[in-house]
Scaffold this motif. Structure first.
Motif: not given
Length: 157
Positions: A55-58, A66-70, A113-115, A121-123
């Motif tokens: 929740k804090d990250i989101l 822009g993209p969220l790269v996890v 992860q869903q976001a 993407r997740m890398i």
């Protein structure tokens, strides 16, 4: 770069600062934010900890386009050229901001992860788990390496 971590160490601060300075030379604005980890076991379950950190990250990225790269060990493993191409593709699509998120000690919440899957993407930097300070240094170095690849600057060999 958003990082959920208890603190920073001088060696990683020096390395990250050096790579961030190099990235700025390409006209890229950089910012790093360290979030305090949520209480975990035994006060809270791992899932509750991940949920609060998520929740804090989101909350920090919800208003940012822009993209969220996890970064997650279950994410896509890219080589440096693929990572550089991904960043260039984001820029070519008009993205002016990319947010990279390094999760807490127990990883990212399903919501984060869903976001990432929905707007980025997740890398993964490999199947091995690494501590936050090492991950930060590798991330900043790979961002710099991507900038050199995309701008035909000798660095990547």
């Amino acid at each position: 770069v958003i990082n959920v971590s208890k603190g920073k160490e001088s060696w990683s601060e020096e390395a990250c600062g050096d790579f961030a300075k190099r990235v700025r030379r390409f006209g890229v604005e950089v910012e790093e934010l360290t979030l305090k980890p949520a209480p975990g076991p035994p006060k809270r379950t791992v899932d509750e900890q991940r949920e609060e950190e998520g929740k804090d990250i989101l909350s920090r990225v919800s208003a940012v386009e822009g993209p969220l790269v996890v970064l997650d060990e279950r994410g896509d493993q890219l080589d440096s050229f693929q990572f550089a191409k991904y960043l260039q593709d984001c820029a070519d699509q008009g993205d002016r901001v990319a947010t990279f998120a390094i999760g807490g000690a127990n990883g990212h919440s399903p919501e984060v992860q869903q976001a990432a899957k929905a707007r980025g993407r997740m890398i993964s930097f490999g199947k091995m788990v690494m501590n936050h300070q090492v991950c930060r240094v590798v991330l900043w170095e790979q961002i710099y390496r991507a900038m050199t690849i995309n701008n035909n600057v000798p660095y990547h060999k």
